[in-house]
Motif scaffolding. Sequence first.
Motif, mmCIF file in Angstrom:
data_model
loop_
_atom_site.group_PDB
_atom_site.id
_atom_site.type_symbol
_atom_site.label_atom_id
_atom_site.label_comp_id
_atom_site.label_asym_id
_atom_site.label_seq_id
_atom_site.Cartn_x
_atom_site.Cartn_y
_atom_site.Cartn_z
ATOM 1 N N ALA A 230 74.278 64.217 24.492
ATOM 2 C CA ALA A 230 74.946 63.274 25.389
ATOM 3 C C ALA A 230 74.444 61.855 25.147
ATOM 4 C CB ALA A 230 74.711 63.677 26.843
ATOM 5 N N ILE A 265 76.076 69.619 30.936
ATOM 6 C CA ILE A 265 76.408 68.245 31.336
ATOM 7 C C ILE A 265 77.489 68.223 32.411
ATOM 8 C CG2 ILE A 265 77.102 65.962 30.494
ATOM 9 C CD1 ILE A 265 74.399 66.991 29.435
ATOM 10 N N LYS A 271 85.478 64.454 26.935
ATOM 11 C CA LYS A 271 85.569 63.687 28.173
ATOM 12 C C LYS A 271 84.376 62.758 28.324
ATOM 13 C CE LYS A 271 87.532 62.863 32.208
ATOM 14 N NZ LYS A 271 88.871 62.245 32.309
ATOM 15 N N TYR A 272 83.201 63.251 27.970
ATOM 16 C CA TYR A 272 81.985 62.445 28.077
ATOM 17 C C TYR A 272 82.053 61.253 27.118
ATOM 18 C CZ TYR A 272 77.032 61.515 28.869
ATOM 19 O OH TYR A 272 75.849 60.936 29.243
ATOM 20 N N ARG A 275 84.469 58.673 28.502
ATOM 21 C CA ARG A 275 83.852 57.910 29.594
ATOM 22 C C ARG A 275 82.891 56.859 29.053
ATOM 23 N NH1 ARG A 275 82.250 62.541 34.103
ATOM 24 N NH2 ARG A 275 84.386 63.073 34.750
#
Length: 330
Positions: A230, A265, A271-272, A275
């Motif tokens: 991430a 997460i 999607k992360y 964002r």
Amino acid sequence: MSTSSDVLEAMPAAGDCAYGMHDSTVIKHIGIVLYDGFSLLAAGTLAEALHVANELQSEAADHSLTYRVNLVSARGGTVSCSSSMSVWTEQLAGGKFDSLDNLFVAGGSGVARASSDDNLIELLRHVSGKSITITAMGNAHMLLSAAGVGPRDWPSMTQDIRLESTAETVSKHERDQALMTSLAFVKKDLGADLAMRVADRLDSGGGLSLATAFEEMYDTTLAEKARAAAHWLVLNCAKPISVVDAARMSSMSERNFLRLFKREIGVTPSKYLLRARLDLTCKLLESSDLPVDKIARRTGLSNGERLSKLFRKEFSMSPTEFRARSREKR
């Protein structure tokens, strides 16, 4: 389940074929260094775990690796364990070094005496200068310390194994520590799934559930890997990266990476990443006068048209409206 002495006696000699290997199977040569007063339980447990890993591998269609275990010592011949049983060892010298991939040093009650054995200490020093991974089992770190070899514990190992019972015996502790070392080693080579199957096969059913303890240890490692992925996505979101790149960076298949990331997460990697890119876009809209199209290219969103569509979908306004509203609040 086999006893430690049964397993040690079943180990093949250096020239023998081990465990019915397929022609395409990679052989990994493992040496276990023994000395008078070594722990038969610890050494036998390691050998047994690797033997079980071989058996489980042989049942799979993609059998790719077989462990061949050799018992070695500084002088070769008969070596007596702490319980006065004797096993036969090969002398670890000369060309024997070149055939080994990993070397484990057994712990035991005789480790202090062995630390003053010049031949053994010189042997360990010589091995440490080669491309052979050395791992101490239990209190064998004293031997490596005497030889000037730095600690090389597995990153996923834990020295403090939690026991449900407070009535811990020395022998049980030795076996549990040896098993956790073995499972970490198997996991590194063959993956956590097979390592946990080995744990299930060898679990004694006592105070420690090896499968559960190992799974918790592995889950912690996976959580750290997901968080690192991430962080990598945020740092590189302006670049033309993809989820495939993130999976490759994490040394995982795309399928497993997607499952892990969503579990740890809470959202998918795609999607992360989106964002992160939109967050960077917002910062650039607030702090610069760059055209929307140029901001889109700088944040990995291709072009202004795509950025505008995504912005309206996520924020119910255009990038230009967002910029105007953010500046009104200053």
